[in-house]
Write a protein that holds these residues in place. Sequence first.
Motif, PDB file in Angstrom:
ATOM      1  N   GLU A 136       0.796  -1.238   0.000  1.00 46.88           N
ATOM      2  CA  GLU A 136       0.000   0.000   0.000  1.00 46.88           C
ATOM      3  C   GLU A 136       0.829   1.290   0.000  1.00 46.88           C
ATOM      4  N   GLU A 137       2.061   1.197  -0.491  1.00 50.77           N
ATOM      5  CA  GLU A 137       2.887   2.398  -0.673  1.00 50.77           C
ATOM      6  C   GLU A 137       3.315   2.434  -2.143  1.00 50.77           C
ATOM      7  N   VAL A 138       3.515   3.663  -2.674  1.00 53.26           N
ATOM      8  CA  VAL A 138       3.897   3.786  -4.081  1.00 53.26           C
ATOM      9  C   VAL A 138       5.383   4.156  -4.166  1.00 53.26           C
ATOM     10  N   PHE A 139       6.131   3.416  -4.996  1.00 48.15           N
ATOM     11  CA  PHE A 139       7.570   3.661  -5.133  1.00 48.15           C
ATOM     12  C   PHE A 139       7.935   3.886  -6.600  1.00 48.15           C
ATOM     13  N   ASP A 140       8.888   4.824  -6.802  1.00 49.75           N
ATOM     14  CA  ASP A 140       9.329   5.149  -8.163  1.00 49.75           C
ATOM     15  C   ASP A 140      10.478   4.213  -8.565  1.00 49.75           C
ATOM     16  N   LEU A 141      10.215   3.334  -9.516  1.00 48.80           N
ATOM     17  CA  LEU A 141      11.239   2.352  -9.903  1.00 48.80           C
ATOM     18  C   LEU A 141      12.330   2.956 -10.793  1.00 48.80           C
ATOM     19  N   LEU A 142      12.117   4.202 -11.268  1.00 49.61           N
ATOM     20  CA  LEU A 142      13.162   4.834 -12.086  1.00 49.61           C
ATOM     21  C   LEU A 142      13.929   5.880 -11.279  1.00 49.61           C
ATOM     22  N   ASP A 143      13.591   6.006 -10.000  1.00 50.01           N
ATOM     23  CA  ASP A 143      14.282   7.007  -9.183  1.00 50.01           C
ATOM     24  C   ASP A 143      14.661   6.406  -7.822  1.00 50.01           C
ATOM     25  N   GLN A 144      15.468   5.389  -7.888  1.00 52.06           N
ATOM     26  CA  GLN A 144      16.013   4.735  -6.686  1.00 52.06           C
ATOM     27  C   GLN A 144      14.940   4.328  -5.684  1.00 52.06           C
ATOM     28  N   ARG A 145      13.803   3.907  -6.231  1.00 52.99           N
ATOM     29  CA  ARG A 145      12.678   3.432  -5.404  1.00 52.99           C
ATOM     30  C   ARG A 145      12.226   4.491  -4.382  1.00 52.99           C
ATOM     31  N   LYS A 146      12.214   5.740  -4.859  1.00 51.45           N
ATOM     32  CA  LYS A 146      11.759   6.846  -3.992  1.00 51.45           C
ATOM     33  C   LYS A 146      10.262   6.674  -3.695  1.00 51.45           C
ATOM     34  N   LYS A 147       9.880   6.935  -2.435  1.00 46.03           N
ATOM     35  CA  LYS A 147       8.462   6.806  -2.067  1.00 46.03           C
ATOM     36  C   LYS A 147       7.691   8.027  -2.577  1.00 46.03           C
ATOM     37  N   CYS A 148       6.515   7.796  -3.166  1.00 44.52           N
ATOM     38  CA  CYS A 148       5.743   8.917  -3.736  1.00 44.52           C
ATOM     39  C   CYS A 148       4.357   8.999  -3.101  1.00 44.52           C
ATOM     40  N   ASP A 149       3.845  10.222  -2.977  1.00 47.77           N
ATOM     41  CA  ASP A 149       2.474  10.405  -2.481  1.00 47.77           C
ATOM     42  C   ASP A 149       1.521  10.564  -3.662  1.00 47.77           C
ATOM     43  N   LEU A 150       0.257  10.276  -3.401  1.00 45.96           N
ATOM     44  CA  LEU A 150      -0.760  10.417  -4.453  1.00 45.96           C
ATOM     45  C   LEU A 150      -1.623  11.645  -4.167  1.00 45.96           C
ATOM     46  N   LYS A 151      -2.043  12.290  -5.239  1.00 52.97           N
ATOM     47  CA  LYS A 151      -2.934  13.447  -5.067  1.00 52.97           C
ATOM     48  C   LYS A 151      -4.101  13.305  -6.038  1.00 52.97           C
ATOM     49  N   LEU A 152      -5.308  13.432  -5.491  1.00 57.89           N
ATOM     50  CA  LEU A 152      -6.482  13.280  -6.359  1.00 57.89           C
ATOM     51  C   LEU A 152      -6.746  14.573  -7.110  1.00 57.89           C
ATOM     52  N   ASN A 153      -7.029  14.407  -8.406  1.00 54.51           N
ATOM     53  CA  ASN A 153      -7.360  15.563  -9.221  1.00 54.51           C
ATOM     54  C   ASN A 153      -8.859  15.517  -9.470  1.00 54.51           C
ATOM     55  N   GLY A 154      -9.594  16.294  -8.663  1.00 54.36           N
ATOM     56  CA  GLY A 154     -11.058  16.227  -8.688  1.00 54.36           C
ATOM     57  C   GLY A 154     -11.665  16.543 -10.035  1.00 54.36           C
ATOM     58  N   SER A 155     -11.094  17.541 -10.754  1.00 52.15           N
ATOM     59  CA  SER A 155     -11.739  17.974 -11.995  1.00 52.15           C
ATOM     60  C   SER A 155     -11.644  16.922 -13.097  1.00 52.15           C
ATOM     61  N   THR A 156     -10.551  16.146 -13.116  1.00 50.57           N
ATOM     62  CA  THR A 156     -10.412  15.161 -14.202  1.00 50.57           C
ATOM     63  C   THR A 156     -10.619  13.730 -13.704  1.00 50.57           C
ATOM     64  N   SER A 157     -10.932  13.553 -12.429  1.00 52.32           N
ATOM     65  CA  SER A 157     -11.081  12.219 -11.830  1.00 52.32           C
ATOM     66  C   SER A 157      -9.836  11.367 -12.033  1.00 52.32           C
ATOM     67  N   SER A 158      -8.682  12.017 -12.042  1.00 51.45           N
ATOM     68  CA  SER A 158      -7.456  11.228 -12.197  1.00 51.45           C
ATOM     69  C   SER A 158      -6.630  11.349 -10.916  1.00 51.45           C
ATOM     70  N   THR A 159      -5.585  10.532 -10.839  1.00 51.10           N
ATOM     71  CA  THR A 159      -4.729  10.559  -9.654  1.00 51.10           C
ATOM     72  C   THR A 159      -3.317  10.930 -10.084  1.00 51.10           C
ATOM     73  N   ASN A 160      -2.756  11.959  -9.458  1.00 50.44           N
ATOM     74  CA  ASN A 160      -1.377  12.341  -9.779  1.00 50.44           C
ATOM     75  C   ASN A 160      -0.419  11.687  -8.795  1.00 50.44           C
ATOM     76  N   VAL A 161       0.709  11.217  -9.324  1.00 45.74           N
ATOM     77  CA  VAL A 161       1.744  10.671  -8.446  1.00 45.74           C
ATOM     78  C   VAL A 161       2.773  11.795  -8.289  1.00 45.74           C
ATOM     79  N   ILE A 162       2.871  12.332  -7.081  1.00 45.60           N
ATOM     80  CA  ILE A 162       3.728  13.506  -6.859  1.00 45.60           C
ATOM     81  C   ILE A 162       5.205  13.142  -7.029  1.00 45.60           C
ATOM     82  N   GLY A 163       5.885  13.892  -7.889  1.00 43.78           N
ATOM     83  CA  GLY A 163       7.339  13.743  -8.058  1.00 43.78           C
ATOM     84  C   GLY A 163       7.770  12.513  -8.834  1.00 43.78           C
ATOM     85  N   LEU A 164       6.824  11.835  -9.499  1.00 42.28           N
ATOM     86  CA  LEU A 164       7.204  10.637 -10.261  1.00 42.28           C
ATOM     87  C   LEU A 164       8.102  11.036 -11.434  1.00 42.28           C
TER      88      LEU A 164
END
Length: 445
Positions: free
Chosen positions: A252-280
């Motif tokens: 249940e954690e998101v990790f960036d596999l192209l950036d030394q497995r950096k942990k990333c937070d998620l942010k919901l984008n209400g207007s487009t119903s999409s989810t942004n991965v911060i700093g991916l």
Amino acid sequence: MQGSDDLSDIGKFGGNFEIENPVPRPSSNDVDLLNNKLHAMSLKSRMTLHPGADSMRIIQLENEVRQLREQHLNLKNDYSMVEEKFRKQEVLLHKLTERYRKELMERDEELRKVHNEMVDLKGQIRVAVRVRKYEDEKNEDICVVGENDIKFDNKAEYHFEHIFNARNDQEMVFGQVKELILSVLHGYNVCLIAYGPTGSGKTFTMRGENNENLAGVIPRSIQFLLEHSEQQLAAIGWKFNFSASYLEVYNEEVFDLLDQRKKCDLKLNGSTSSTNVIGLKKVQIKSIFDTETLMNLADSYRSTASTGCNSQSSRSHAIFQIHVDAIHSKTGQIAKCSLNLVDLAGSERVKESGAQGERFAELTNINQSLSTLKRCIRAQMNNSSHIPFRESKLTLLLRTYLGKGSSKTMFIAHLNPNDVAETKRTLEFTKELRSTNLGRAQVQK
Ligand SMILES: Nc1ncnc2c1ncn2[C@@H]1O[C@H](COP(=O)(O)OP(=O)(O)OP(=O)(O)O)[C@@H](O)[C@H]1O
């Protein structure tokens, strides 16, 4: 007279000479005049000596100059004619190129329409099945594989868009999904999800191996998109920019596999119903070689472990994304969309796996997120007003591709017929998938 240079003084001051009428000393002007005179005389005498040779040479030179002048004039005329011809050909070439480009664009527009109608299937989730080789031949009676149907345990029958049997290689699998993948160059979001129990071949299908014949859907997709965009669409004015990101959902954690497995937070984008991965991290892709480097880098970070069912089991869900930015150089039309290639972690019964400690926690998270995925699909199928996307990181990330009208989505369910119980569970889930309608996908701008 001291300091004088008058030659008459020499005699007066004790010299031996008596000069009565001294010769005046010539000035420098006189010397020059004399020199010129001498030169003229020498020329005259030479002319007098060789009159025939020089006049012949002059006549010859005059002839040569006349000929050169004529040649120069002729060349100038030829050049003007060639230049005029070249200009006319250039105008003709431009006209023909424009006509050809227009025809190509009209053809491309038609092809896009036909192609997208063909792969749209009225918005249903597409389901294909890949069946692994049987280790125990007796099991072949339990799971009978036909062209589009699977008969299980002589009772239930399941129908699919496509079935890949154990003899079908990586190229055949890609050949079936590439029409769908092509839609990403037409501005649609596309999502391909490998689903199935542990050890059934999901990673083999998506990532494959570092070998041309065994390469999976991810490297083949990039090669296909690069080649098709350069060979077919660049000619009609489309310019593409491809970049990639690669993440995993582990416990249940998101990790960036192209950036030394950096942990990333998620942010919901209400207007487009999409989810942004911060700093991916997004890495530009210009050639297939870039992909191989990325894949190897990601492999070194992806969470795998040996389990009771698979010695190299993926303990996370991995999502490889190819972001497409396209612009048409003439019309200014733009498209922004993505291809999502998802390798889910394998479902496995806790009791059968014998997992303990860290493996137990991983398996619990894997099974919970897969169960949320199933509930989201069921809610879509039943046209429910609430879809529980927020209940797991996996479904939050995939909600754009499981939501209505925003993606062309396909599942490749993997079966390992040696595991009868899991095969039955997977086939039951595919039945629900097939009856889920996401609505027609829209072009993304
Ligand atoms: N169609 C196939 N042909 C040849 N080898 C295969 C095939 N499918 C799977 N394998 C091999 O079987 C093993 C397990 O496959 P893989 O790791 O892809 O399974 P998985 O479904 O991703 O498992 P998990 O969920 O545990 O990660 C690997 O060694 C893989 O190379």
